[in-house]
Write an enzyme that holds these catalytic residues in place. Structure first.
Site, short mmCIF file in Angstrom:
data_model
loop_
_atom_site.label_atom_id
_atom_site.label_comp_id
_atom_site.label_asym_id
_atom_site.label_seq_id
_atom_site.Cartn_x
_atom_site.Cartn_y
_atom_site.Cartn_z
CG MET A 274 -1.97 -1.09 1.24
SD MET A 274 -3.13 -0.93 -0.14
CE MET A 274 -3.88 0.65 0.22
NE ARG A 275 6.85 2.42 2.28
CZ ARG A 275 7.20 1.22 2.68
NH1 ARG A 275 7.52 0.29 1.80
NH2 ARG A 275 7.25 0.92 3.96
CB ALA A 276 2.37 2.35 -4.71
#
Length: 695
Positions: A274-276
């Site tokens: 989910m970092r993107a």
């Protein structure tokens, strides 16, 4: 005084300058990774950014740059009072590739800690970079143990220094900026994902722009002060714009419709984790603030995707980073104007595609010159159409169709590599002292403790039991009266540790006509590709030698860039005779030079062949045997990948392995689930060779 090159004087490179400025506006974006060929002013642009950052308020006298408004409660220099802070310029701290662990995280005086119970801590670069920029040039060449500390600090926002039960913690939140040349190797996936944005840079191919670059650089070198004065107004205006955007940032609205576009884009490109999504949201918000707007638009999302997603789409080190812009536009258009609880309508009419007005608010002001042409890395690394090799066999040689046992053939076009697979580890016997890696046993700075020695320089890894044992017999003579142990410098003992090292894996690949029989070359390329992937994961250097026709060629000198080796392998044609001796002699020359360059890095020779020698002299088989014995005499660890197939096998590859003093495996045995005893076999053969030489 050292005058840095002005940021606004950098010609072109709009994407790079925009990415750096977005991080200046919102450090939460997570930093920038700058990828590009050498000589493209990557470092110049990064160093120039520091002059644009606003001043930082700090607690007076604090070595860890605590914010007076909210000081770190666990600061080693604390506790801090309520006195007003002082202003100092934002720092840009450079981390050298060859830095020690103590230089990065700080050092603790173990002697004072043991004798007096005092935590005498000397801050490192992580402390100096707190609330500033940590810049790593050639970040892909950093040692693994330094990367581990960077990952920890980036994840937790703090740095821990542990020495035999004595612990020091301090805040370490910084803007991580790295530059790298992909030709020298790729980054570990964990660190790659920690960079918020990535930018590909390349030198402009426009003559006028190149002229302007040279003109400005020469003017700067002639008189740095005068050159900087010429750009002072532009620098001041840009600095003020950064401050204005920072103030506007909390007011920017990120609507649900825009969030849906961000989530849909990340899902469409199948990025991991989910970092993107979070980085895209922060980048789009910073883009809106930079443009002076309080609402994020679809164009902001598009620009954020181009900066935040390319490096997160790689599935293997052989994949070039990049983004399909047509697919991006289709995804944004599909979800434009929708709320998260609405059903998507793929075929629904839109009110126009993404705008073409530039990168979400434009690029920073600069003097003149057209925008730089930033060629994507995929164009640089993708293999061109197959071309004849310079050392191919002449057309007059017999063809494979009529020649028995691969006596020769005309050149055949390059074939695609087979599907790569997981291989068993091939290791070099013995105990080395090379660069840290994951292949062979070695004495390293990190690993399990195996003993102790007197420190030759600064003490880095204390062996507590050995130190106490050395000091204990002298306590009465030293007049010990209290509970503390009286420790002298001569008592300290450095722990010796055993871990893993990276090796030089030199591939010698048979590209002759016999290898093209029965479509064997596709399987061979798949096997070599699998070994290259294994070398990437184990932090090895790799080299590639091919032999065919009448000679051998160094297709790729030893390098850390395994993707470059994969690209050379992919376009490798086959055909001609089999000069096996030439390939082995070329490998001997390459290893001889590499031993002079880096004597501590041990080589592993991997010969991929069916063992047939049909070229290179009057008696090619005898010549190949003599060349193999040269490697055996120097103790070079070797593995022969036997590519012979069919119901009738001559066993020539296994005979070659015996001459080399190594071991032979078939393509099927190379798979991880098929060769459980391969490493043991390599060691046993090497041990046998050593015994025979000693006798």
């Amino acid at each position: 005084m050292n005058t840095r090159y002005p940021f606004t004087a950098v010609v072109g490179m709009d994407d790079l300058r925009l990415a750096l400025l977005l991080n200046a506006v919102s450090p939460a974006v997570g930093g920038v990774l700058v990828r590009g060929e050498k000589g493209t002013a990557k470092s110049t642009a990064v160093r120039a950014l520091a002059e644009l950052l606003p001043a930082v308020p700090v607690v007076a006298g604090c070595r860890f740059s605590c914010d007076p408004a909210s000081p770190d409660l666990g600061c080693p220099d604390g506790p801090h009072g309520t006195e007003p802070g002082v202003q100092r310029p934002a720092r840009m701290v450079e981390l050298p590739v060859g830095a020690s662990e103590d230089r990065l995280v700080g050092s603790l005086d173990i002697e004072k800690a043991l004798a007096d119970g005092v935590k005498a801590f000397e801050p490192g670069l992580l402390a100096a970079a707190h609330r500033g920029i940590l810049y790593v040039d050639e970040v892909n060449l950093l040692s693994d143990h330094l990367i581990d500390h960077l990952l920890d600090a980036a994840a937790m926002g703090s740095s821990y220094v542990e020495r035999e039960g004595v612990s020091v913690r301090h805040a370490a939140r910084f803007l991580l900026v790295g530059t790298m040349n992909p030709e020298e190797g790729e980054l570990r996936p964990q660190l790659l994902d920690r960079f918020g944005l990535t930018v590909e840079v390349a030198a402009s191919r426009e003559p006028e722009q190149r002229v302007e670059v040279v003109r400005r650089r020469l003017a700067y070198e002639d008189d740095p002060g005068a050159f900087a004065a010429r750009w002072a107004d532009e620098e001041t205006a840009l600095r003020e714009r950064i401050v204005t955007a920072r103030e506007l940032l909390p007011e920017v609205t990120l609507g649900d419709a825009v969030l849906l576009q961000i989530a849909a884009t990340c899902a469409a490109f199948e990025v991991d984790g989910m970092r993107a999504d979070i980085v895209m949201a922060r980048t789009a918000t910073a883009l809106a603030a930079w443009a002076g707007r309080t609402e994020v638009t679809s164009e902001d999302v598009r620009q954020a995707a181009l900066l935040a997603l390319p490096h997160r789409r790689r599935r293997s080190p052989f994949d070039a980073p990049g983004l399909d812009e047509d697919k991006l536009d289709e995804t944004l258009e599909q979800f434009k104007g929708q709320e998260p609880d609405e059903d998507p309508e793929p075929d629904g009419p839109g009110d126009g595609g993404p705008g073409d007005g530039g990168p979400g608010g434009g690029v920073p002001p600069q003097g003149d010159g057209p925008a730089a042409e930033n060629a994507p890395a995929a164009e640089e690394t993708s293999p061109p159409s197959p071309a004849p090799a310079s050392d191919q066999a002449p057309a007059s040689e017999p063809t494979a169709a009529s020649a028995p046992q691969g006596a020769g053939s005309g050149e055949r076009a390059a074939v695609a590599a087979g599907e790569p697979f997981r291989t068993k580890v091939l290791s070099v016997p013995g105990l080395g002292e090379g660069a840290a890696g994951r292949r062979s046993r070695a004495r390293t700075e990190h690993g399990r403790t195996t003993g102790s020695v007197r420190p030759r320089g600064a003490l880095t890894k204390l062996h507590l039991a050995a130190t106490v044992q050395a000091a204990a017999p002298h306590q009465k003579a030293r007049g010990r009266t209290g509970r503390g142990l009286v420790v002298r410098r001569d008592d300290l003992r450095q722990a010796t540790r055993e871990g893993r090292e990276g090796n030089l894996v030199l591939f010698v690949v048979d590209a002759s006509g016999s290898m093209a029989a029965r479509q064997r070359m596709s399987a061979v390329k798949g096997a070599v590709l699998s070994l290259l992937l294994d070398a990437y994961q184990r932090r090895d250097k790799v080299g590639l030698i091919t032999f065919r026709g009448r000679d051998a060629e160094v297709a790729l000198p030893p390098t850390s860039s395994v993707d470059a080796a994969a690209a050379r392998l992919e376009k490798l044609p086959t055909g001609g005779r089999t000069p096996l001796s030439a390939g082995l002699l070329k490998a001997h020359d390459v290893l001889r030079v590499e031993r002079l360059r880096d004597a501590s890095r041990r080589p592993l020779l991997v010969v991929v062949t069916d063992g047939r020698a049909t070229g290179g002299g009057a008696d090619p088989v005898a010549l190949a045997g003599r060349a193999a014995r040269l490697h055996a005499a120097e103790g070079t660890a070797s593995v022969v990948v036997d590519c012979e197939t069919g119901p009738v096998r001559l066993g020539l590859a296994r005979e070659l392995a015996r001459e080399l003093g190594g071991t032979a495996v078939t393509l099927d045995e190379l798979r991880a689930d098929s060769i459980a005893g391969l490493v043991r076999d390599v060691r046993d053969v090497q041990a046998g060779q050593t015994t025979r030489r000693a006798a």
